[in-house]
Write a protein that holds these residues in place. Sequence first.
Motif, PDB file in Angstrom:
ATOM      1  N   LEU A 412       0.827  -1.205   0.000  1.00  0.00           N
ATOM      2  CA  LEU A 412       0.000   0.000   0.000  1.00  0.00           C
ATOM      3  C   LEU A 412       0.866   1.262   0.000  1.00  0.00           C
ATOM      4  O   LEU A 412       0.513   2.263  -0.639  1.00  0.00           O
ATOM      5  N   ARG A 413       1.977   1.217   0.718  1.00  0.00           N
ATOM      6  CA  ARG A 413       2.866   2.374   0.704  1.00  0.00           C
ATOM      7  C   ARG A 413       3.461   2.572  -0.688  1.00  0.00           C
ATOM      8  O   ARG A 413       3.538   3.701  -1.193  1.00  0.00           O
ATOM      9  N   ARG A 414       3.875   1.492  -1.323  1.00  0.00           N
ATOM     10  CA  ARG A 414       4.482   1.599  -2.653  1.00  0.00           C
ATOM     11  C   ARG A 414       3.488   2.087  -3.689  1.00  0.00           C
ATOM     12  O   ARG A 414       3.852   2.808  -4.627  1.00  0.00           O
ATOM     13  N   ILE A 415       2.214   1.706  -3.545  1.00  0.00           N
ATOM     14  CA  ILE A 415       1.196   2.219  -4.458  1.00  0.00           C
ATOM     15  C   ILE A 415       1.157   3.737  -4.389  1.00  0.00           C
ATOM     16  O   ILE A 415       1.102   4.427  -5.416  1.00  0.00           O
ATOM     17  N   GLU A 416       1.198   4.270  -3.182  1.00  0.00           N
ATOM     18  CA  GLU A 416       1.121   5.716  -3.011  1.00  0.00           C
ATOM     19  C   GLU A 416       2.384   6.422  -3.486  1.00  0.00           C
ATOM     20  O   GLU A 416       2.316   7.495  -4.083  1.00  0.00           O
ATOM     21  N   THR A 417       3.547   5.813  -3.250  1.00  0.00           N
ATOM     22  CA  THR A 417       4.786   6.461  -3.683  1.00  0.00           C
ATOM     23  C   THR A 417       4.925   6.473  -5.197  1.00  0.00           C
ATOM     24  O   THR A 417       5.749   7.224  -5.728  1.00  0.00           O
ATOM     25  N   THR A 418       4.138   5.671  -5.901  1.00  0.00           N
ATOM     26  CA  THR A 418       4.167   5.698  -7.365  1.00  0.00           C
ATOM     27  C   THR A 418       3.089   6.604  -7.941  1.00  0.00           C
ATOM     28  O   THR A 418       2.869   6.611  -9.151  1.00  0.00           O
ATOM     29  N   GLY A 419       2.401   7.345  -7.074  1.00  0.00           N
ATOM     30  CA  GLY A 419       1.443   8.330  -7.561  1.00  0.00           C
ATOM     31  C   GLY A 419       0.027   7.813  -7.717  1.00  0.00           C
ATOM     32  O   GLY A 419      -0.783   8.447  -8.403  1.00  0.00           O
ATOM     33  N   MET A 420      -0.300   6.685  -7.081  1.00  0.00           N
ATOM     34  CA  MET A 420      -1.647   6.130  -7.183  1.00  0.00           C
ATOM     35  C   MET A 420      -2.222   5.940  -5.782  1.00  0.00           C
ATOM     36  O   MET A 420      -1.561   6.175  -4.777  1.00  0.00           O
ATOM     37  N   CYS A 421      -3.470   5.492  -5.746  1.00  0.00           N
ATOM     38  CA  CYS A 421      -4.135   5.199  -4.477  1.00  0.00           C
ATOM     39  C   CYS A 421      -5.081   4.023  -4.682  1.00  0.00           C
ATOM     40  O   CYS A 421      -5.640   3.851  -5.771  1.00  0.00           O
ATOM     41  N   HIS A 422      -5.234   3.207  -3.647  1.00  0.00           N
ATOM     42  CA  HIS A 422      -6.148   2.067  -3.706  1.00  0.00           C
ATOM     43  C   HIS A 422      -7.360   2.394  -2.831  1.00  0.00           C
ATOM     44  O   HIS A 422      -7.279   2.375  -1.613  1.00  0.00           O
ATOM     45  N   PHE A 423      -8.487   2.696  -3.479  1.00  0.00           N
ATOM     46  CA  PHE A 423      -9.687   3.103  -2.759  1.00  0.00           C
ATOM     47  C   PHE A 423     -10.496   1.920  -2.250  1.00  0.00           C
ATOM     48  O   PHE A 423     -11.454   2.104  -1.503  1.00  0.00           O
ATOM     49  N   ASP A 424     -10.135   0.702  -2.672  1.00  0.00           N
ATOM     50  CA  ASP A 424     -10.923  -0.463  -2.264  1.00  0.00           C
ATOM     51  C   ASP A 424      -9.976  -1.571  -1.784  1.00  0.00           C
ATOM     52  O   ASP A 424     -10.072  -2.717  -2.218  1.00  0.00           O
ATOM     53  N   ALA A 425      -9.087  -1.215  -0.847  1.00  0.00           N
ATOM     54  CA  ALA A 425      -8.082  -2.160  -0.356  1.00  0.00           C
ATOM     55  C   ALA A 425      -8.621  -3.011   0.785  1.00  0.00           C
ATOM     56  O   ALA A 425      -7.877  -3.378   1.696  1.00  0.00           O
ATOM     57  N   LYS A 426      -9.890  -3.386   0.744  1.00  0.00           N
ATOM     58  CA  LYS A 426     -10.480  -4.200   1.805  1.00  0.00           C
ATOM     59  C   LYS A 426      -9.890  -5.607   1.797  1.00  0.00           C
ATOM     60  O   LYS A 426      -9.279  -6.046   0.812  1.00  0.00           O
ATOM     61  N   ALA A 427     -10.096  -6.317   2.898  1.00  0.00           N
ATOM     62  CA  ALA A 427      -9.460  -7.624   3.101  1.00  0.00           C
ATOM     63  C   ALA A 427      -9.869  -8.647   2.041  1.00  0.00           C
ATOM     64  O   ALA A 427      -9.080  -9.534   1.703  1.00  0.00           O
ATOM     65  N   SER A 428     -11.079  -8.555   1.505  1.00  0.00           N
ATOM     66  CA  SER A 428     -11.526  -9.534   0.507  1.00  0.00           C
ATOM     67  C   SER A 428     -10.873  -9.321  -0.848  1.00  0.00           C
ATOM     68  O   SER A 428     -11.015 -10.163  -1.742  1.00  0.00           O
ATOM     69  N   ASN A 429     -10.160  -8.215  -1.020  1.00  0.00           N
ATOM     70  CA  ASN A 429      -9.468  -7.947  -2.286  1.00  0.00           C
ATOM     71  C   ASN A 429      -7.975  -8.280  -2.219  1.00  0.00           C
ATOM     72  O   ASN A 429      -7.204  -7.823  -3.061  1.00  0.00           O
ATOM     73  N   TRP A 430      -7.594  -9.064  -1.209  1.00  0.00           N
ATOM     74  CA  TRP A 430      -6.226  -9.569  -1.101  1.00  0.00           C
ATOM     75  C   TRP A 430      -6.274 -11.100  -1.007  1.00  0.00           C
ATOM     76  O   TRP A 430      -7.045 -11.637  -0.226  1.00  0.00           O
ATOM     77  N   TYR A 453      -4.172   8.947  -8.899  1.00  0.00           N
ATOM     78  CA  TYR A 453      -3.757  10.123  -8.152  1.00  0.00           C
ATOM     79  C   TYR A 453      -3.533   9.688  -6.710  1.00  0.00           C
ATOM     80  O   TYR A 453      -3.972   8.629  -6.290  1.00  0.00           O
ATOM     81  N   ARG A 454      -2.826  10.506  -5.951  1.00  0.00           N
ATOM     82  CA  ARG A 454      -2.452  10.128  -4.587  1.00  0.00           C
ATOM     83  C   ARG A 454      -3.478  10.635  -3.577  1.00  0.00           C
ATOM     84  O   ARG A 454      -3.963  11.755  -3.672  1.00  0.00           O
ATOM     85  N   TRP A 455      -3.787   9.764  -2.631  1.00  0.00           N
ATOM     86  CA  TRP A 455      -4.568  10.134  -1.464  1.00  0.00           C
ATOM     87  C   TRP A 455      -3.956   9.342  -0.309  1.00  0.00           C
ATOM     88  O   TRP A 455      -4.411   8.257   0.037  1.00  0.00           O
ATOM     89  N   ASP A 456      -2.900   9.898   0.247  1.00  0.00           N
ATOM     90  CA  ASP A 456      -2.103   9.162   1.223  1.00  0.00           C
ATOM     91  C   ASP A 456      -2.939   8.691   2.407  1.00  0.00           C
ATOM     92  O   ASP A 456      -3.810   9.415   2.902  1.00  0.00           O
ATOM     93  N   THR A 457      -2.647   7.464   2.832  1.00  0.00           N
ATOM     94  CA  THR A 457      -3.233   6.747   3.973  1.00  0.00           C
ATOM     95  C   THR A 457      -4.643   6.233   3.704  1.00  0.00           C
ATOM     96  O   THR A 457      -5.183   5.512   4.540  1.00  0.00           O
ATOM     97  N   PHE A 458      -5.266   6.559   2.571  1.00  0.00           N
ATOM     98  CA  PHE A 458      -6.627   6.075   2.329  1.00  0.00           C
ATOM     99  C   PHE A 458      -6.638   4.548   2.254  1.00  0.00           C
ATOM    100  O   PHE A 458      -7.503   3.896   2.848  1.00  0.00           O
ATOM    101  N   GLY A 459      -5.689   3.949   1.510  1.00  0.00           N
ATOM    102  CA  GLY A 459      -5.667   2.497   1.342  1.00  0.00           C
ATOM    103  C   GLY A 459      -5.433   1.766   2.646  1.00  0.00           C
ATOM    104  O   GLY A 459      -6.123   0.785   2.958  1.00  0.00           O
TER     105      GLY A 459
END
Length: 508
Positions: A412-430, A453-459
């Motif tokens: 999740l940290r690496r997703i954000e450092t690459t300029g993206m965000c995961h808005f649906d990082a719930k447990a069932s999606n892993w 786009y980045r939205w830090d800590t959302f994921g």
Amino acid sequence: MSVANDLEAILKDLPGRGELVKDRGYRQVWRFATGGAAGKGGKGYYLKFFPRPGSRVKRAVRGNPAMREFLRMQWLQKAKIPSPRAVAVLNGYVVKGVKGDAVISEAIEPATPLDAYLNGFELRGERAPDHLQLSAKVRELVFSLGKAGLGHSDLHLGNFLRAPDGNVYLLDAYAVTPGGLKMAQILQLGHSAARYATRGDVRRAWAMFAPGAALPRVNTASWRPWRKFVERIGGDGRYFEKIESGEWRGVYFAGWKYPYRWSPASQLKITAEDWAREWPRISAEMEAEKLLSLKRGNSGDVWAGEVTLGGGGRAVPVVIKRPRRKRWWRYVNEIGRGARAWRAWKKGWSLIARNLPTAWPLIVMERRTLGYVTDQVIVCERVPGPTLATQDLDAVEPGERDQMFRRCGRILRRIETTGMCHFDAKASNWIMRPDDRRGPTPVMVDVDGIRFYRWDTFGIRRLLRSMLEHPQYTPADSLALCQGYAPFTRMEAEPEDEPDVDPESDPR
């Protein structure tokens, strides 16, 4: 026959006596050996041939490319930078009736490109035994390059050779530049090494090249290669090909240079004949509803199936998604942004381009009426293992359990450092993919929630919130997840309460 006479005879019949290693149109790379096979009394050489037709303007501006590379090889030799030794320049050399220029260099044999060497260990779930030594040698070589007042505009691991004695050599002198190392060149090497380098490697390199400066959170040199790669996912290239089957049109994944351990499908070499056979069968089974249904709803259907792809007819378990437009306004807002299956295809490959594990996309297909998408399907490799929401956490060994959550946070940290965000990082999606060497490996599925786009800590907040529903979830799990996401944040804890896991022990 003397070496000179043997060399002359080979150059007169290069297509018959040599081996074409690479052909990029504007440049060919040939390998040949004098005095017998290389390693058996013979001496290996590489010849780079630059055809003249079609390059008059470029040649007028930049000059003779063969002579330019020859001179740069000499720069490296004078600076004592480990690299292939220049032998000769051939002006007006002809290969298969095409006139051009060529430069000959000695081959460093036996040797392996550094990225290929490291990838071999990654696929076996191992760390290269000389990882630390190789990391140090690459840093020292590049530092020596800058100290000699030279730079290199194409610094990536494929341009370093590892010899059996552990020494490292720099390739492709055409990219050598005067004026010393530039920060952009150092960051470019950092982008190439990101897949294999530990945080310790990165920090030691940064301390050498930029002492006293803060390590940047984002590698700005990564944007261009990411963008260029995503531009290729439309097909007709090295890794992707277009396909037509009846009313369906789409793109399929053809092959990957350096596969990933978390995706067996990444090791396949897929042809148009494979999908010409498999796609009609899949589409017919979809229409007849003969596939195993995983999910049905107004927003689309999800099925499980199996396809036979690659050499040897390898059976690949797959997930087949057929999205539908749930709301009327979806028919409008998809104009210009692409249908949902295509967006999932783009998001999946955007993650893979950044070395982030997700279900491997295999093919995306669309049916259109008057240019408008009326039906769509995306097929991905099916990842084995339970979701994080259903994982029996108490059955996982404590060390692996801690590492599993750290890996999720790290992703999740690496997703954000690459300029993206995961808005649906719930447990069932892993999915926790089992790995007998590395332990449970998190792989993302259903990446529709990725945003560019980045939205830090959302994921991380989304995952923490969903994990509260798991009956076996503990505060220690939450701590591991947060420490994976922010490994250098100071925690207010007693020394005996701090985890004894080295944050640099995992290469990812």
